[in-house]
Write a protein that holds these residues in place. Sequence first.
Motif, short mmCIF file in Angstrom:
data_model
loop_
_atom_site.label_atom_id
_atom_site.label_comp_id
_atom_site.label_asym_id
_atom_site.label_seq_id
_atom_site.Cartn_x
_atom_site.Cartn_y
_atom_site.Cartn_z
N THR A 33 0.82 -1.20 0.00
CA THR A 33 0.00 0.00 0.00
C THR A 33 0.86 1.26 0.00
OG1 THR A 33 -1.76 -1.17 1.18
CG2 THR A 33 -1.80 1.24 1.23
N SER A 34 1.87 1.29 0.86
CA SER A 34 2.73 2.47 0.92
C SER A 34 3.51 2.68 -0.36
CB SER A 34 3.69 2.35 2.11
OG SER A 34 4.52 1.21 1.97
N LEU A 35 3.96 1.59 -1.00
CA LEU A 35 4.72 1.72 -2.25
C LEU A 35 3.81 2.08 -3.42
CD1 LEU A 35 7.27 -1.24 -2.00
CD2 LEU A 35 7.74 1.20 -1.78
N PHE A 36 2.68 1.41 -3.52
CA PHE A 36 1.80 1.61 -4.68
C PHE A 36 1.22 3.02 -4.68
CE2 PHE A 36 -2.19 1.43 -6.98
CZ PHE A 36 -1.84 0.76 -8.14
N VAL A 37 0.70 3.45 -3.54
CA VAL A 37 0.09 4.77 -3.47
C VAL A 37 1.14 5.86 -3.70
CG1 VAL A 37 -1.16 6.37 -1.97
CG2 VAL A 37 -1.75 3.95 -1.97
N VAL B 189 9.37 17.49 -10.18
CA VAL B 189 8.15 16.79 -9.78
C VAL B 189 8.45 15.32 -9.47
CG1 VAL B 189 5.87 16.03 -10.56
CG2 VAL B 189 6.63 18.35 -11.01
N SER B 190 9.32 14.70 -10.27
CA SER B 190 9.64 13.29 -10.02
C SER B 190 10.31 13.07 -8.67
CB SER B 190 10.54 12.77 -11.15
OG SER B 190 11.83 13.38 -11.09
N TRP B 191 11.08 14.05 -8.20
CA TRP B 191 11.76 13.90 -6.90
C TRP B 191 10.81 14.12 -5.74
CZ3 TRP B 191 16.59 12.11 -5.79
CH2 TRP B 191 17.43 11.91 -6.87
N LEU B 192 9.59 14.58 -6.00
CA LEU B 192 8.60 14.67 -4.93
C LEU B 192 8.13 13.29 -4.48
CD1 LEU B 192 6.31 17.63 -6.09
CD2 LEU B 192 8.04 17.64 -4.29
N ALA C 289 8.30 8.79 1.97
CA ALA C 289 8.68 8.88 3.38
C ALA C 289 7.47 9.08 4.28
CB ALA C 289 9.68 10.02 3.57
N VAL C 290 6.54 9.96 3.86
CA VAL C 290 5.33 10.20 4.66
C VAL C 290 4.49 8.93 4.75
CG1 VAL C 290 3.16 11.49 4.72
CG2 VAL C 290 5.30 12.66 4.18
N SER D 85 10.29 -0.05 2.81
CA SER D 85 9.44 0.77 1.94
C SER D 85 10.06 2.13 1.69
CB SER D 85 8.06 0.91 2.59
OG SER D 85 7.26 1.82 1.86
N PHE D 86 10.61 2.75 2.73
CA PHE D 86 11.24 4.06 2.56
C PHE D 86 12.49 3.97 1.68
CE2 PHE D 86 14.61 6.92 4.16
CZ PHE D 86 14.11 8.12 3.67
N ILE D 87 13.32 2.96 1.90
CA ILE D 87 14.55 2.82 1.12
C ILE D 87 14.22 2.58 -0.35
CG2 ILE D 87 16.60 1.39 0.77
CD1 ILE D 87 16.71 0.98 3.77
N GLU D 88 13.21 1.78 -0.61
CA GLU D 88 12.84 1.51 -1.99
C GLU D 88 12.27 2.75 -2.68
OE1 GLU D 88 10.21 -1.79 -4.51
OE2 GLU D 88 10.58 -2.04 -2.37
N SER D 89 11.60 3.60 -1.92
CA SER D 89 11.06 4.83 -2.51
C SER D 89 12.15 5.81 -2.90
CB SER D 89 10.09 5.50 -1.53
OG SER D 89 10.77 5.96 -0.38
N LEU D 90 13.36 5.66 -2.36
CA LEU D 90 14.47 6.54 -2.73
C LEU D 90 14.88 6.36 -4.19
CD1 LEU D 90 16.77 6.19 0.43
CD2 LEU D 90 15.20 8.06 -0.12
#
Length: 390
Positions: A63-67, A123-126, A132-133, A181-186
């Motif tokens: 959920t955190s990654l997909f959203v 925008v992509s870096w947002l 993280a949130v 999840s946070f590390i993968e979002s980086l």
Amino acid sequence: MNQSNRTDKPSTKTSAAEVAARGTLISIILRIASFLLSQLTVRFVSASALGKASIPLELLLGTSLFVGREGFRLALTKEVSEHNSTVNDDVGDREYDENERNKNQSNMKQKQGMHTRQKIVNVSWLSIPTGAVLSIAALIMHLHSCKYLSLPKTDAATSDDLARLNAFDYKIAGMLFCLASFIESLAEPLIIRCLQEMDVATKAKAEGVALLCKAASCFGVLYITATFWFQNLVVDFMHPTTIDYGLDLKMKGDRDASNNNFAVTAFGVSQLVYAMVYTAIIYWRGMLAVGGIRWPKRIQAPIHNPYQNSSKSRIVSSVFQNLDMKTLRLVIIFTLQGILKHGLTEADKIVLSALAGSYDQGVYALAASYGGLAARLLLQPMEENARLLF
């Protein structure tokens, strides 16, 4: 010049289709190898441990990654493909009429194009603060749910201590999933660049190598946590009655009861390894790419407005100046659509997490892993790469 541009389009589409097909094949091969390795780890865990890792924690992670990334991927790949087509036409016309155009106008148009591309990159870096949130929100929800874990109401101290040990195992595993999840979002801004440039091979290789490392690390951690020296090392930090229980296990040779104590943590460690390997490969490939990593940059205003005195108006103008608002609106729209899509896709896991026990969740996860084998290995890579073409 226009005829040559039209004749180049079929070849461009053909090469893009070949790249997508190659990336799909690489992804399928690596997913099959990862599936075979993951089947070895399933033999070392109980159905309850498999259910905790595969249903509630995977739902939290997914959920955190997909959203956090679905809206960015759909909006940015769409916007950049349209922007690149207009930029290529402008470059061709500028070369064709180079001697007839004013240099100041061409420089102005080129500068505007660079600013537009930089706004899209910003925008992509947002996606990183968004991820993280969402990871922090997932962590708060997990810690809140751990307070309501049911412990057995029994007079046997050993059963109560074993339940507390399993609850501690589940709590640590959830924290590892949220960190992963946070590390993968980086890596999301660089993944978006790969999708924009149709570099599906880099994404497929990173996912494949990370999946192999995930399966190998899960197998290794499960083997370590099954040993008695690790069990005694951990229970030394628990309640004294738990120490006595660990010594009883050692004397009786009851290995089946001790094998399941930290199995969920093993899945959390493997997910963390996956995120670290995946992000490291993506950043390594990004540094080797032409132009390196496209970092976010602040775009300076060409003319300063002296009448803009309030801080609120300066902040608003800075947002409009450094971000492409059309792309940002598309990100919000696609994200809202993705939330509905994710809720419908993961409805089974949501119901199981709310109503079923860990054993029933494990049985369902084992059956679903075999039932959805064709969809995960064949259809999902084809869908992801076909989305880039069409």
